[in-house]
Design a protein around this motif. Structure first.
Motif, mmCIF file in Angstrom:
data_model
loop_
_atom_site.group_PDB
_atom_site.id
_atom_site.type_symbol
_atom_site.label_atom_id
_atom_site.label_comp_id
_atom_site.label_asym_id
_atom_site.label_seq_id
_atom_site.Cartn_x
_atom_site.Cartn_y
_atom_site.Cartn_z
ATOM 1 N N LEU A 1 3.568 -6.460 -4.642
ATOM 2 C CA LEU A 1 3.750 -5.205 -3.925
ATOM 3 C C LEU A 1 3.497 -3.984 -4.802
ATOM 4 O O LEU A 1 2.991 -2.965 -4.328
ATOM 5 C CB LEU A 1 5.159 -5.143 -3.329
ATOM 6 N N GLU A 2 3.867 -4.082 -6.092
ATOM 7 C CA GLU A 2 3.649 -2.936 -6.975
ATOM 8 C C GLU A 2 2.147 -2.646 -7.121
ATOM 9 O O GLU A 2 1.714 -1.485 -7.069
ATOM 10 C CB GLU A 2 4.255 -3.188 -8.363
ATOM 11 N N LYS B 1 -2.717 -2.030 4.277
ATOM 12 C CA LYS B 1 -2.167 -2.925 3.259
ATOM 13 C C LYS B 1 -1.799 -4.276 3.860
ATOM 14 O O LYS B 1 -1.275 -4.349 4.972
ATOM 15 C CB LYS B 1 -0.931 -2.295 2.609
ATOM 16 N N ALA C 1 -3.255 1.230 -3.148
ATOM 17 C CA ALA C 1 -3.270 1.994 -1.903
ATOM 18 C C ALA C 1 -3.059 3.485 -2.160
ATOM 19 O O ALA C 1 -3.751 4.332 -1.583
ATOM 20 C CB ALA C 1 -2.206 1.467 -0.953
ATOM 21 N N ASP C 2 -2.115 3.799 -3.037
ATOM 22 C CA ASP C 2 -1.846 5.210 -3.349
ATOM 23 C C ASP C 2 -3.057 5.858 -4.007
ATOM 24 O O ASP C 2 -3.396 7.008 -3.716
ATOM 25 C CB ASP C 2 -0.631 5.331 -4.270
ATOM 26 N N SER D 1 -5.778 6.446 -1.313
ATOM 27 C CA SER D 1 -5.407 7.100 -0.051
ATOM 28 C C SER D 1 -5.929 8.523 0.094
ATOM 29 O O SER D 1 -6.057 9.022 1.219
ATOM 30 C CB SER D 1 -3.889 7.093 0.119
ATOM 31 N N LEU E 1 -0.204 -3.631 -4.999
ATOM 32 C CA LEU E 1 -0.683 -3.249 -3.668
ATOM 33 C C LEU E 1 -0.443 -1.766 -3.430
ATOM 34 O O LEU E 1 -1.350 -1.031 -2.995
ATOM 35 C CB LEU E 1 0.036 -4.084 -2.603
ATOM 36 N N ASP E 2 0.785 -1.304 -3.712
ATOM 37 C CA ASP E 2 1.113 0.113 -3.504
ATOM 38 C C ASP E 2 0.322 1.009 -4.453
ATOM 39 O O ASP E 2 -0.103 2.102 -4.076
ATOM 40 C CB ASP E 2 2.614 0.333 -3.699
ATOM 41 N N PHE E 3 0.144 0.545 -5.682
ATOM 42 C CA PHE E 3 -0.603 1.333 -6.675
ATOM 43 C C PHE E 3 -2.045 1.559 -6.224
ATOM 44 O O PHE E 3 -2.559 2.682 -6.256
ATOM 45 C CB PHE E 3 -0.583 0.617 -8.025
ATOM 46 N N CYS F 1 -0.113 -8.243 2.517
ATOM 47 C CA CYS F 1 0.508 -9.004 1.423
ATOM 48 C C CYS F 1 -0.113 -10.379 1.241
ATOM 49 O O CYS F 1 0.185 -11.072 0.260
ATOM 50 C CB CYS F 1 2.009 -9.147 1.661
#
Length: 261
Positions: A18-19, A36, A25-26, A29, A21-23, A38
């Motif tokens: 998740l870290e 996103k 995506a951010d 963006s 994935l979020d990195f 998983c």
């Protein structure tokens, strides 16, 4: 006012960490609309509900991993056109070869530079757009020039054959194509739009014009005859369409081709 996301390309990012994935995506963006997932199953669910322009996927994921996800999509007539970037912690030559054999368009090792990922994404999307524009504005460019793999090639060949089979019919429409291609109208629309940046009706029109360019090159028919042969209601309508699409009149095109032969 249009939603800003409608003006951006849509990137699907799949990673079970998740870290990371979020990195990713951010980081993406600001320039793209990002979805996103998983794992591979979530990625497939997104594809059923959204028009995705490019996929970035980790290799190691539970259930459907990145290799399998890539292979499934590249073998699918619905999704084979989507550029696919694989991310992996494996840095052996064999793992890179394996990723490319599954059909990946690019292969990036972890840890990676976000700037490098951005550049890969931009390059793949830009190259795809350049291919579309060349097809749309060149009388001689074949529809197969937009195919980047076997699935796309088969889809475009079948679609082109169907349009040519009915090319004299002014009433040729999307519904007939969707039925013959065994696809829903929305799915066919999305596939054609992704490959060519055209609506199905625009693709039908360009296919008529490219067939006309071929007939003009052969110099066996008059312009008014050709306009009827490719399904236009009048020669004046045909001439206006040809000029608008290719930036040259049918008469000028014919003469240009005669000089080149």
């Amino acid at each position: 006012m249009a939603n800003v996301n409608q003006l951006k390309s849509t990137i699907l990012v799949a990673d079970d960490h998740l870290e990371i994935l979020d990195f990713i995506a951010d980081d993406l963006s600001d320039q793209y609309h990002v979805l996103k997932a998983c794992d591979g199953n979530q990625a497939l669910a997104h594809l059923d509900n959204a028009a995705v322009d490019l996929i970035v996927s980790d290799v190691m994921m539970p259930g459907i991993d990145g290799y399998e996800l890539c292979a499934r999509l590249k073998d699918s007539m619905h999704y084979s056109h989507i550029p696919f970037i694989l991310l992996t912690a494996k840095n052996s030559l064999q793992s890179k070869i394996e990723g490319l054999e599954y059909g990946a368009d690019a292969y990036i090792e972890k840890p990676f530079s976000p700037t490098f990922l951005q550049a890969q994404i931009s390059s793949l999307l830009r190259n795809r757009q350049n291919v579309r524009e060349h097809y749309n504005h060149s009388p001689n460019s074949s529809i197969q020039s937009m195919a980047l793999n076997k699935s796309d090639s088969a889809f475009l060949e079948k679609l082109n054959s169907l349009i040519l089979e009915h090319i004299t019919e002014q009433s040729l429409c999307v519904d007939l194509l969707a039925d013959q291609m065994h696809m829903s109208r929305p799915t066919l629309y999305r596939k054609i739009k992704a490959l060519s940046d055209l609506s199905p009706n625009e693709l039908i029109n360009i296919t008529r014009l490219k067939k006309a360019a071929e007939l003009l090159r052969e110099r066996n028919y008059r312009i008014y005859e050709i306009s009827s042969m490719v399904g236009f209601s009048s020669s004046s309508h045909f001439i206006r369409n040809f000029q608008k699409q290719f930036g040259i009149s049918p008469k000028e095109w014919s003469e240009q081709q005669r000089q080149l032969s």
